[in-house]
Design an enzyme around this catalytic site. Sequence first.
Site, PDB file in Angstrom:
ATOM      1  N   GLY A 140       0.814  -1.200   0.000  1.00  0.00           N
ATOM      2  CA  GLY A 140       0.000   0.000   0.000  1.00  0.00           C
ATOM      3  C   GLY A 140       0.852   1.256   0.000  1.00  0.00           C
ATOM      4  O   GLY A 140       0.588   2.211  -0.729  1.00  0.00           O
ATOM      5  N   ALA A 141       1.893   1.243   0.835  1.00  0.00           N
ATOM      6  CA  ALA A 141       2.786   2.393   0.940  1.00  0.00           C
ATOM      7  C   ALA A 141       4.026   1.963   1.708  1.00  0.00           C
ATOM      8  O   ALA A 141       4.075   0.893   2.311  1.00  0.00           O
ATOM      9  CB  ALA A 141       2.089   3.560   1.639  1.00  0.00           C
ATOM     10  N   MET A 142       5.054   2.833   1.709  1.00  0.00           N
ATOM     11  CA  MET A 142       6.297   2.564   2.435  1.00  0.00           C
ATOM     12  C   MET A 142       6.713   3.822   3.185  1.00  0.00           C
ATOM     13  O   MET A 142       6.742   4.918   2.628  1.00  0.00           O
ATOM     14  CB  MET A 142       7.402   2.140   1.457  1.00  0.00           C
ATOM     15  N   GLU A 143       7.082   3.615   4.454  1.00  0.00           N
ATOM     16  CA  GLU A 143       7.264   4.710   5.409  1.00  0.00           C
ATOM     17  C   GLU A 143       8.615   5.399   5.340  1.00  0.00           C
ATOM     18  O   GLU A 143       9.185   5.766   6.366  1.00  0.00           O
ATOM     19  CB  GLU A 143       7.040   4.180   6.826  1.00  0.00           C
ATOM     20  N   ASN A 144       9.158   5.625   4.150  1.00  0.00           N
ATOM     21  CA  ASN A 144      10.445   6.313   4.050  1.00  0.00           C
ATOM     22  C   ASN A 144      10.356   7.681   4.713  1.00  0.00           C
ATOM     23  O   ASN A 144       9.507   8.503   4.348  1.00  0.00           O
ATOM     24  CB  ASN A 144      10.814   6.498   2.581  1.00  0.00           C
ATOM     25  N   HIS A 163      -1.332   5.554   8.703  1.00  0.00           N
ATOM     26  CA  HIS A 163      -0.492   4.415   9.108  1.00  0.00           C
ATOM     27  C   HIS A 163       0.980   4.726   8.845  1.00  0.00           C
ATOM     28  O   HIS A 163       1.839   4.547   9.729  1.00  0.00           O
ATOM     29  CB  HIS A 163      -0.935   3.173   8.330  1.00  0.00           C
ATOM     30  N   GLU A 164       1.287   5.171   7.632  1.00  0.00           N
ATOM     31  CA  GLU A 164       2.690   5.450   7.303  1.00  0.00           C
ATOM     32  C   GLU A 164       3.240   6.581   8.158  1.00  0.00           C
ATOM     33  O   GLU A 164       4.416   6.557   8.549  1.00  0.00           O
ATOM     34  CB  GLU A 164       2.831   5.782   5.814  1.00  0.00           C
ATOM     35  N   HIS A 210       4.606   5.512  11.447  1.00  0.00           N
ATOM     36  CA  HIS A 210       5.954   4.940  11.370  1.00  0.00           C
ATOM     37  C   HIS A 210       7.049   5.996  11.513  1.00  0.00           C
ATOM     38  O   HIS A 210       8.196   5.635  11.822  1.00  0.00           O
ATOM     39  CB  HIS A 210       6.144   4.232  10.032  1.00  0.00           C
ATOM     40  N   GLU A 266       4.638  -2.611  12.741  1.00  0.00           N
ATOM     41  CA  GLU A 266       3.413  -2.697  11.952  1.00  0.00           C
ATOM     42  C   GLU A 266       2.166  -2.744  12.825  1.00  0.00           C
ATOM     43  O   GLU A 266       1.147  -2.134  12.496  1.00  0.00           O
ATOM     44  CB  GLU A 266       3.473  -3.909  11.025  1.00  0.00           C
TER      45      GLU A 266
END
Length: 814
Positions: free
Chosen positions: A254-258, A288-289, A292, A311
Amino acid sequence: MPALTVEDARARADVVMVRGYHLDFDFTAGDETFRSLSTVWFAASAGETWLDVKPRELVSVKLNGVPVDVSGLDDGRLPLTGLNAENELVVDAVMEYAHDGEGMQRSVDAADGRVYLYGMSSLESAPRYFACFDQPDLKAPYRMTATVPSDWIVLGNAPAREVRPGRWEVAETKPLSTYFVTLVAGPYHLIRGEHDGIPLGLGCRQSLAPYLDRDAEDLFRVTGQAFDEYHRLFGYRYPFGEYHQVFVPDFNLGAMENPGCVTVADRLVFRSAVTDAERSTRARILVHEMAHMWFGDLVTMQWWNDLWLNESFAEYMAHRVSHDVTDHGGHWIDFGFVRKWIGLQADQRASTHPVAADPVKDARETLEDFDGISYAKGAAVVKQLAAYVGDEVFLRGVSAHLRAHEFGNADLAAFVAKLTEAGAVDLPAWSAQWLRTSGLDTISATRSSNGVVLHRSRPDDAERPHQLTIAAYDEAGRPTPVDVLLDADEVAVSLDPSAALVVPDAGDDTWAKIRLDPASLAALPRLLPLVADGTTRAVIWNSIRDSVASGELNPQQALEILLAALPSEDSDIAVDSLLRWAEDSLLGRGLPYGPEPLARVLIARLGTCDPGSSLQLAVARGVIATSSDADLLQGWLTGSAPEGVAVDAELRWALVLRLVRLGVFGEAEIDAELERDRSTEGTVRAAGCRAALPTGKEAAWTRVMTDPSIGVNELSSLCAGFWHPLQAEQTAPYVERYFAEIAGTAEIRAGIVVGLTAGRIFPRYAISESTVQRAEALAGDKTVAPGIRRAVADAADDLKRSLAARDLWTSSSH
């Protein structure tokens, strides 16, 4: 490349302390490769270690100015010897662009031919585009530079600026783990904003610009609302400077928390009408991201076994914060109907695992634990934890944890220690029962002469306490709730035993299998439509779905309950979730394929929905997926859809796919639709439609099994289009071919897409003992990639459950 073990990681961390990285990229060298120059400064306490790098060509390596023999590179590891106390390492490499969504992903937009790049570093993917010490506890600051075409922009984990045409610099970052480093480059459409002093950005492909512009106000509002709430809850301001959310193509998750530059799947830029539930889901993914940024990025797990804490915490906070402060609704209903259902299934498969596992798995095996346990079960447990210790103590402990370990690493013990310091008591015992065990208790209710008795059935010796609400409903659907602590195997409750319906855990507060008593089950067709609380309806439906999957409830009875409930179900979340379940688990699996009764109910329901409403759209999609009335479906394509149903690009493709499966449409109609929609999305949808053609099976199969250049979205579409109960005869030869060929796909792809593809192209409608036996044999073959073995093992478990449901239906039909 051998997977990194915790022993190897600890040994390297004892030797190496990384001071910093400078990464320089040249993206002007062609369509297949790019130049990557990595400079790493590090201290060493011993004379040797190794570096991670996965190039097409390792051009040169210099350690403290002295050339290193590049022929020493062995399966992604380069030995380094003769280390000094302080070292400079320069690695010049030619890297390959990725097509599987990991490493430096390169995608070409079919709409206009523009090229887009983004870096995806999780879990073992960073060495595919820069040389590094790739493990989560070796954090360091990064500086980056990049040479790109003059019409491109560059974004990264810190502010970026163009220093001359085609040359960009990214400022030095805060200390980062390798797995959330990113660089985004291409002719992206970028919208800038600001909230509370934080520079914001939204980006996407140019062809999606009108749709992102349309939703930008909402996306910026959600972002600001979440920032304000996290600042209030944690007492710690966002620490990474700018905050970009870039919607990128061919993204696996869905997405990535960079930090500073979150990458998001660009399917979440909506070009067609979507339901309110889908807008809520998008908001929740962004929230959500953002969670993080504190839990995962500011403080990172020491080793991958504590991935769950990242997570689970983010999943819980996303539902909590989205519910409390955003303008989108239905988050806890979604948790029950969608997320929890995924987790309940995962926790009953052979691959189940404790929420918090011991550090025994290597990095690659840990990738397989990105599942419903780490997300949904973990979130439910964190929610219980907050209730168990009290919200004030919980948040005080979280804040202390963040401050104590900022820009560093920590494990579960460190988190528990800060909660204990904040006032929590007996957490080790609580953790042992909830975090260190796998599987679910079963909670049921029986009626006595003077009340109701709650029962807890346990799969192990763990004494998991359940704080929950049990509710009794009268014939008008009015509830009488009672709060209960179920800390024994039987607890008596003062409720009317003659109640029409009794629902344990009516508030969806715990993690367990819920079973309804026979009288309650019998009452559901008339009473379920009267249960007003959507969360309670999710509890009931999860009980029904799980009872079918466990071979305890006749799937025909479940279908009849569904048919009775749909005419009055007013939640688009519920309608979508239940129809997906009917398609995935009932029709063609637990029951013979026969969607006509469901289609009739949905067509009737469509006539009672408000025109243009979210519910109408959810029901309309259900009609398309289940109706065999080709004239009706073709009429929708030519302008006779019901009032309020917008037959836009996405709905048109759904209609075309269904008509292909019904044998009405063929290659010509797919080509005509693609001529109308020359976008990347149209190309992806067309691929799925061609995979659904009887004459398109072999070409689709060959691409899935042998083509490493196919993008992940098109790959997913091919898999989704391939199998269908209506085409059992045409697909029968591919059942055996699956087990012969799927292992080879690990040679042409890497990372999470390997397991995802193995699960998506699995012959899920081949409901037979022989399919189960073949799957179990493949899953037990240690020479097969772990991701494939895990996906096949899970599919085998699901097949066994479908067989049990089919047997129950068969026995009741004779």
